[in-house]
Design an enzyme around this catalytic site. Structure first.
Site, mmCIF file in Angstrom:
data_model
loop_
_atom_site.group_PDB
_atom_site.id
_atom_site.type_symbol
_atom_site.label_atom_id
_atom_site.label_comp_id
_atom_site.label_asym_id
_atom_site.label_seq_id
_atom_site.Cartn_x
_atom_site.Cartn_y
_atom_site.Cartn_z
ATOM 1 N N ARG A 22 17.246 31.528 52.997
ATOM 2 C CA ARG A 22 17.185 33.003 53.464
ATOM 3 C C ARG A 22 17.479 34.102 52.396
ATOM 4 O O ARG A 22 17.071 35.256 52.359
ATOM 5 C CB ARG A 22 18.284 33.424 54.471
ATOM 6 N N ARG A 82 36.135 15.938 43.830
ATOM 7 C CA ARG A 82 37.269 15.852 42.849
ATOM 8 C C ARG A 82 38.069 14.640 42.879
ATOM 9 O O ARG A 82 38.155 14.232 41.753
ATOM 10 C CB ARG A 82 38.215 17.055 43.411
ATOM 11 N N CYS A 111 42.079 25.888 41.890
ATOM 12 C CA CYS A 111 42.600 26.789 41.114
ATOM 13 C C CYS A 111 44.195 26.638 40.827
ATOM 14 O O CYS A 111 44.345 27.046 39.523
ATOM 15 C CB CYS A 111 42.139 28.262 41.615
ATOM 16 N N HIS A 219 47.205 33.967 40.958
ATOM 17 C CA HIS A 219 47.846 33.261 41.753
ATOM 18 C C HIS A 219 49.304 32.862 40.760
ATOM 19 O O HIS A 219 49.185 32.842 39.461
ATOM 20 C CB HIS A 219 47.372 31.728 41.759
#
Length: 315
Positions: A22, A82, A111, A219
């Site tokens: 799309r 991972r 992260c 963070h």
């Protein structure tokens, strides 16, 4: 990722933006030039040297092997690969040297794990880490644009958009991702398992509590580290300061310590509040902050690409 490729002047000879059907035909801008988005099949046919993926786990599982099959290195930002034992989980400063020219699918870690292992690795080499207790304070940017909009809407008096199971403004939510059978969230178990894999040491015990907080910029993590050997606090500061990508900000009496607002837009991992834990031997407390969208994701991916380039595996 495009912004960081440009900032770091990565040698892009041809950019091939890829998205779902799309979006094919739409334009993206890179270094002042417009590029047309193409389908994955068209991109694979062009046989690129490297692909930076950020399209979710199911897409990565489907398409990464197809790109790899034409000799394209894939750096994947999702959680899909991972914990695959056949794939490397890479933070370049920590374990980039484990990569080989046969590692065509490379996983980019979570992260919150990335910034923590950046602080752990140089200390582990010197003192040997026995156990880590981490509590995270994670920005709404980690959830995405809808979460940022929800926070701002709630702050303006609105009711939000249902991104989180509870209000996020003026609140903390001790749940990131779904709960697992052991009572931990998926995010917490990512930190446990990914830390062991990245650092190449399953003997390091890790326990985590991950919390979503109503902030933007990065963070933050409170990290308690038990070592096999004793340490001197000033030596810890020096070791961390000498590790690439880590910046020590640690002068509490002057109000100097890392904060997410200070980390926003930067690629480094910032460490402060370095102090001995007097409740047990050989144990350190510290505070670790990083921009989760940069070093926690896009920057780390581009650094992996740069590592491959420096090794001569891509031109």
């Amino acid at each position: 990722m495009l912004r960081i490729l440009e900032e770091r002047n990565f040698p892009v000879t041809e950019l091939i933006p890829v998205a779902s059907e799309r979006s094919v035909g739409l334009k993206v801008e890179f270094k002042g030039k417009e590029y047309t988005i193409v389908s994955a099949d068209d991109a694979i046919a062009m046989m690129p040297q490297i692909a930076l993926f950020s399209a979710g786990g199911s897409i990565s599982l489907e398409l990464a092997p197809k790109f790899a099959a034409v000799g394209c290195f894939v750096v994947d930002n999702s959680s899909a690969w991972r914990m695959d034992p056949t794939k490397k989980l890479i933070v370049p400063e920590v374990n980039g040297d484990t990569l080989t020219e046969k590692d065509f699918i490379i996983a980019n870690p979570n992260c919150s794990t990335i910034q923590m292992v950046m602080a752990l690795q140089p200390l582990h080499k010197v003192y040997g880490i026995k156990r880590v207790v981490v509590s995270t304070y994670q920005s709404v940017t980690g959830t995405g644009q809808k979460a940022v909009a929800e926070l701002l809407d709630e702050r303006a008096g609105g009711k939000g958009h249902g991104v989180y199971p509870h209000p996020i403004d003026l609140n903390l939510i001790p749940q990131i991702d779904v709960f697992m059978d052991n009572g931990y969230t998926k995010e917490e178990m990512k930190m446990v398992l990914e830390t062991n894999k990245i650092m190449g040491d399953d003997t390091i015990k890790v326990t985590a509590t991950t919390v979503r907080v109503p902030v933007m910029g990065g963070h933050s993590e409170s990290v308690n580290i038990e070592f096999h050997k004793d340490f001197v606090e000033n030596d810890v500061r020096e070791i961390l300061s000498n590790f690439p990508g880590v910046v020590v900000i640690d002068n509490p009496k002057q109000g100097a310590y890392p904060m997410p607002l200070d980390a926003a837009g930067k690629d480094d991992v910032f460490v402060g509040r370095i102090r001995r834990d007097y409740s047990q031997p050989n144990t350190l407390n510290c505070w670790v902050v990083s921009d989760n969208l940069r070093k926690g994701a896009a920057t780390n991916a581009v650094q992996i690409a740069k590592y491959l380039h420096n090794r001569g595996w891509i031109s």
